[in-house]
Scaffold this motif. Structure first.
Motif, short mmCIF file in Angstrom:
data_model
loop_
_atom_site.label_atom_id
_atom_site.label_comp_id
_atom_site.label_asym_id
_atom_site.label_seq_id
_atom_site.Cartn_x
_atom_site.Cartn_y
_atom_site.Cartn_z
N PRO A 665 0.77 -1.17 -0.09
CA PRO A 665 -0.08 0.27 -0.11
C PRO A 665 1.06 0.85 -0.10
O PRO A 665 0.55 2.32 -0.94
CB PRO A 665 -0.41 0.06 1.33
CG PRO A 665 -0.22 -0.77 1.62
CD PRO A 665 0.96 -1.98 1.08
N GLU A 666 1.95 1.36 0.77
CA GLU A 666 2.95 2.21 0.59
C GLU A 666 3.38 2.99 -0.92
O GLU A 666 3.67 4.06 -1.27
CB GLU A 666 4.60 1.92 1.76
CG GLU A 666 5.24 0.74 1.35
CD GLU A 666 4.57 -0.07 0.91
OE1 GLU A 666 5.67 -1.44 0.99
OE2 GLU A 666 3.53 -0.41 1.84
N VAL A 667 3.59 1.46 -1.36
CA VAL A 667 4.35 2.08 -3.16
C VAL A 667 2.95 2.81 -4.04
O VAL A 667 2.71 3.34 -4.71
CB VAL A 667 4.95 0.43 -3.57
CG1 VAL A 667 4.31 0.90 -5.52
CG2 VAL A 667 5.95 -0.01 -3.12
N ALA A 668 1.30 1.97 -3.27
CA ALA A 668 0.30 2.71 -4.54
C ALA A 668 0.54 3.86 -3.99
O ALA A 668 -0.55 4.93 -4.86
CB ALA A 668 -0.90 1.53 -4.03
N GLN A 669 0.40 4.24 -2.58
CA GLN A 669 0.08 5.53 -1.60
C GLN A 669 1.39 6.80 -2.84
O GLN A 669 0.88 7.79 -2.90
CB GLN A 669 0.37 5.91 -0.35
CG GLN A 669 -0.12 6.82 0.12
CD GLN A 669 -1.01 7.49 -0.13
OE1 GLN A 669 -2.38 6.55 -0.19
NE2 GLN A 669 -1.33 8.65 -0.10
N SER A 670 2.42 6.02 -3.11
CA SER A 670 3.35 7.17 -2.74
C SER A 670 3.73 7.15 -4.42
O SER A 670 4.24 8.49 -5.14
CB SER A 670 5.40 6.76 -2.53
OG SER A 670 5.38 5.54 -2.91
N ARG A 671 3.73 6.45 -5.22
CA ARG A 671 3.71 6.41 -6.92
C ARG A 671 2.25 5.82 -7.62
O ARG A 671 2.05 5.04 -8.42
CB ARG A 671 4.43 5.03 -7.66
CG ARG A 671 6.08 5.41 -6.23
CD ARG A 671 6.88 4.63 -7.19
NE ARG A 671 7.29 4.77 -8.62
CZ ARG A 671 7.66 3.70 -8.96
NH1 ARG A 671 8.53 2.88 -8.85
NH2 ARG A 671 8.10 3.81 -10.68
N PRO A 672 1.32 6.57 -7.00
CA PRO A 672 0.46 6.19 -8.25
C PRO A 672 -0.11 6.19 -9.53
O PRO A 672 -0.72 5.15 -10.33
CB PRO A 672 -0.54 7.54 -7.94
CG PRO A 672 0.55 8.69 -7.61
CD PRO A 672 1.05 8.61 -6.82
N GLU A 673 1.42 6.55 -9.99
CA GLU A 673 1.58 6.84 -11.49
C GLU A 673 1.99 4.88 -11.86
O GLU A 673 1.44 4.67 -12.92
CB GLU A 673 2.33 7.68 -12.45
CG GLU A 673 4.16 7.57 -11.82
CD GLU A 673 4.04 7.68 -10.23
OE1 GLU A 673 5.51 7.34 -10.13
OE2 GLU A 673 3.46 8.26 -9.89
N LEU A 674 2.99 4.39 -10.72
CA LEU A 674 2.76 2.73 -11.23
C LEU A 674 1.37 2.15 -11.67
O LEU A 674 1.40 1.39 -12.07
CB LEU A 674 3.47 2.97 -10.44
CG LEU A 674 4.23 1.13 -9.99
CD1 LEU A 674 4.95 0.45 -11.36
CD2 LEU A 674 4.91 1.15 -8.66
#
Length: 841
Positions: A665-674
């Motif tokens: 979830p931390e990746v989803a939050q910090s990198r919405p473009e991914l």
């Protein structure tokens, strides 16, 4: 049909290898994928046994019905189709219909059976796959299920050999065949049909084109398409048949008849017929070669071992040295090892001697013998040695030499000694430059010859250069007169210099050049081929797609490189699936995310990743499960990704997006473009569009305006493809106006893209108002009109600016808003001042 590996080995008299096959998990399904190199790796040291095994495997493929042949090419899932470049060969027996009317069916059956066996052997020798027998014809794939870097060449060589072999068949009637060959992108691998009719299907224009070319071929002719010809360089002598009108193929189609292999010995030179690019980034290595040559000329023989991956510039470096020595008196010997002749004893030695003697394909045997005598007389070669050389070149003994009564082993040793003696004679006359190209494809006997040469030249004026890929272990490294030289990739500025040299005065957008440099990773061959692909594009838009791979990354891989890259992936077995998953995640991916998406057990996953690392396809940083991986070549990543079909690819992206949201979830939050990218590729557009918008807003908050412009553009364009709703229109308007603001800063007020964005924002607002959906922000339309006014003032478009100022004033008066009214008067006044309209002012 149930076959047992132990029983099969016993049946061919090689039961001693049964345990070896079991230890390496080689079962009957994998037999059809084994190569000579694989057998060496398994420990089959005997050349005779390897040949026997390969012949038995080929016989198995012929004996097993077509419906069972797919099982012999390796374990495949029921839905194992792939997008890939394949060279397709169609061949048929000329006049079989007429034969059927005048021959007994059993006799005709024997003829067709012999033809099929002959064809299957020719195809097997060159790594092709017989996909289907169709009466007296056959359909063959080169590049599937196993790709090779030279599939087009292999197909043509197989076609020529098939023509010769069929003509030589012993038969009551004269047999002839026709062959058509084409190369292109296809979908291949689906199991279609059932029972005896089951086959690995292929979809695309390529098989149809190959079939039509076969139809226009004369008897005993091989006809190829332009797509195949471009991949052959000058390896073959061709005749232009002119444009042909082929049924079912749009437009006139160029066609070429293959006559024979060309006299060009060097694959490098054959593939660079148009000339060599400048030597870039190899100045130090070039100077080292020159120093070794100077040392060798004094009688202190030198050996330089040049290693590096495919396309890194080994042959180009040796070509540069030869160019620099063109004015010096010296003798040059060049030996070219070949992937098709790994099992042909002394193949590069024979080739060199044929070129030295000037033997031509249309020389009579006696003429060839006379030429050989003339060249050997220059080194005072003894008559017995001349006899050995004539025999090595398969030339007849004209009675001038006494027949040598030797055992095979004695003949072999005497031949090696004769070669050593003849070489010493050459070196005694003048300095000698010896170049052995592609030693990773050397046959065992030639390897022994070169080993003797390494030992022999210590006190001779000789420089021996050996080029090879990293998988070859040179047995001479470490000796005092041997220098090892490893070629690394070029720096970005060096790659840019190659691009600039190829582009010349033509105009290529800077971002396209940057894409080429980024995706080719400093491999000179990749840089050249990508640049050429871009230059051949018909428009800048096509050039950008070629370089940047939008929307399908398979477009980023030029056809000249596709087979090379796929060959590396095909050798991975099941690890190829992990490469494809990693490629879908991106050029860089984490072990944890890969594990979550692949859902393999950790041991199996690590084994597959180790294979990718050992194959030189990945870099790894850290230790699993905290490791991250990077594809060494962007184009390898593109090839792996491009082989996936649309639906499997979409499903894979959906799994990646789900894994990111669920487990990271931390990746989803910090990198919405991914996340947005994976949802876009998964076809989940509504979710993707919202995330692109969020990503754009996040980029604005960080002043990453160029990124924000791209992200907001994707958000708006994807929303436009969704069913219209009131809520969606509000989102579109919000992101479109944010895009206008960003573009004003990134591209400028007067840029066409900015103006188009403003016009689109205004259109969206007016459409919403027409639907009875007033904006939540009453100032939105004002901001759009103001933006449009600014653009026209900056562009000195007074008429349009005046009209917009008037509209702004009317809207402000209608809504009776003080702020907009003040701004409206300012706009009207500035417009009048800029246009010199004193009355209106």
């Amino acid at each position: 049909m149930k076959l047992d590996i132990d029983g099969w080995l016993r049946g061919i008299g090689l039961a001693q290898y049964a345990e070896m096959f079991r230890a390496n998990d080689i079962d009957i399904e994998l037999l059809g994928r084994l190569t000579n190199d694989d057998l060496k790796d398994l420990g089959v040291a005997s050349l005779g046994h390897r040949k026997k095994l390969l012949e038995a495997i080929a016989g198995l493929a012929v004996a097993v019905p077509v419906s069972l042949q797919p099982a012999l090419i390796g374990p495949k899932a029921q839905n194992a189709a792939e997008r890939r470049q394949v060279t397709v060969m169609f061949a048929d027996l000329v006049g079989s219909t007429a034969l059927s009317t005048r021959m007994d069916p059993e006799d005709l059956r024997d003829i067709i059976s012999a033809y099929r066996k002959c064809a299957a052997e020719a195809v097997r020798r060159f790594g092709g796959f017989v996909a289907k027998y169709m009466g007296d014809g056959l359909l063959v794939y080169f590049g599937y299920p196993q790709a090779h870097e030279d599939d087009a060449e292999r197909a043509v060589r197989a076609g020529l050999e098939l023509v010769a072999a069929v003509s030589a068949l012993k038969s009551p009637v004269s047999l002839r065949t026709r062959v058509g060959i084409a190369t292109g992108l296809v979908v291949v691998g689906d199991l279609i049909g059932s029972g005896e009719a089951q086959e690995r299907g292929i979809v695309g224009e390529t098989p149809n084109l190959a079939a039509r070319l076969q139809g226009i071929a004369e008897p005993n002719m091989v006809v190829i398409a332009e797509s195949t010809r471009r991949l052959l360089g000058n390896l073959f002598e061709l005749t232009d048949l002119g444009p042909k009108d082929l049924k079912g193929i749009g437009g006139l189609v160029p066609a070429w008849a293959v006559l024979r292999t060309s006299s060009v010995a060097s694959r490098f030179e054959a593939m660079h017929a148009a000339g060599l690019t400048a030597l870039v980034g190899r100045e130090e290595q070039f100077e080292l070669l020159q120093r070794r040559w100077s040392r060798a000329k004094t009688g202190e023989g030198q050996v330089v071992l040049i290693s590096g991956e495919a396309g890194i510039g080994k042959s180009r470096l040796t070509a540069a040295l030869m160019e620099s020595l063109a004015g010096e008196p010296h003798k040059r010997l060049r030996y070219f090892c070949s992937p098709q002749h790994i099992d042909s004893a002394l193949y590069p030695v024979i080739g060199q001697m044929e070129r030295a003697a000037g033997l031509a394909h249309d020389d009579t045997p006696q003429a060839k013998l006379d030429k050989l005598n003339a060249v050997l007389a220059q080194t005072s070669t003894s008559i017995p040695d001349v006899a050995l050389f004539a025999e090595m070149l398969s030339l007849p003994n004209d009675g001038l030499y006494a027949a040598l009564e030797l055992t095979p082993e004695q003949r072999r040793q005497r031949t090696l000694e004769a070669l050593t003696t003849q070489f010493a004679g050459l070196a005694g006359r003048q300095p000698v430059l010896v170049i052995v190209e592609d030693a990773h494809w050397v046959d065992p006997t030639s390897l022994e010859v070169f080993g003797r040469t390494v030992d022999q030249i210590k006190t001779l004026p000789v420089l021996l250069i050996v080029t090879f890929r990293p998988e070859f272990s040179a047995p001479w490294a470490g000796q005092s007169h041997v220098t090892s030289l490893k070629l690394n990739r070029l720096a970005e500025n060096e790659a840019a210099a190659i691009v600039a040299g190829l582009v010349g005065s033509r105009q290529v957008p800077a971002d396209v050049v940057a894409e080429i440099i980024d995706r080719t990773d400093g491999v000179p061959l990749f840089v050249e081929e990508m640049t050429k692909a871009v230059l051949e594009a018909e428009s800048e838009g096509e050039a950008r797609r070629t370089a940047a791979a939008v929307p399908s990354s398979v477009l980023a891989v030029p056809s000249s490189l596709h087979a090379t890259l796929m060959a590396r992936l095909d050798r991975l077995g099941s690890a190829k699936e992990i490469a494809q998953i990693g490629a879908a995640i991106g050029r860089e991916f984490s072990h944890a995310l890969l594990a979550a998406v692949a859902m393999w057990n950790e041991r199996r996953l690590c084994t597959a990743l180790d294979q990718l690392l050992d194959a030189g396809l990945l870099f790894r940083q850290g230790v699993p499960p905290g490791a991250s991986y990077l594809f060494k070549h962007a184009l390898v990543r593109d090839a792996a990704y491009g082989s996936l079909l649309r639906e499997p690819r979409r499903n894979l992206h959906a799994r990646i997006a789900g894994a990111v949201e669920g487990a990271f979830p931390e990746v989803a939050q910090s990198r919405p473009e991914l996340l947005a990218l994976h949802y876009s590729e998964a076809g989940m557009i509504e979710r993707a569009a919202k995330l692109w918008g969020i990503a754009g807003q996040r980029s604005i908050s960080r002043s990453a305006l160029a990124e924000a412009a791209a992200q907001l553009s994707r958000a708006v364009s994807q929303m436009a493809s969704l069913p219209e709703t009131s809520a969606l229109r509000r989102e579109q308007i919000k992101y479109q106006i944010e895009l206008v603001t960003v573009l004003m800063h990134v591209k400028g007020y007067g840029a066409p893209g900015t103006k188009a964005a403003v016009d689109h924002a205004r259109l969206l607002i007016e459409k919403a108002e027409a639907q009875g959906e007033p904006s939540e922000d009453p100032l939105l339309l004002f901001s759009v009109l103001y933006g449009a006014w600014v653009l026209n003032v900056a562009a000195f478009n007074g008429e349009a600016a005046g009209a917009l100022a008037t509209q702004f004033m009317a809207l402000a008066e209608k809504q009776r808003m003080t702020g907009p009214l003040m701004l409206a008067h300012r706009m009207v006044g500035m417009t009048a001042m800029s246009t010199g309209d004193q009355v209106a002012g």
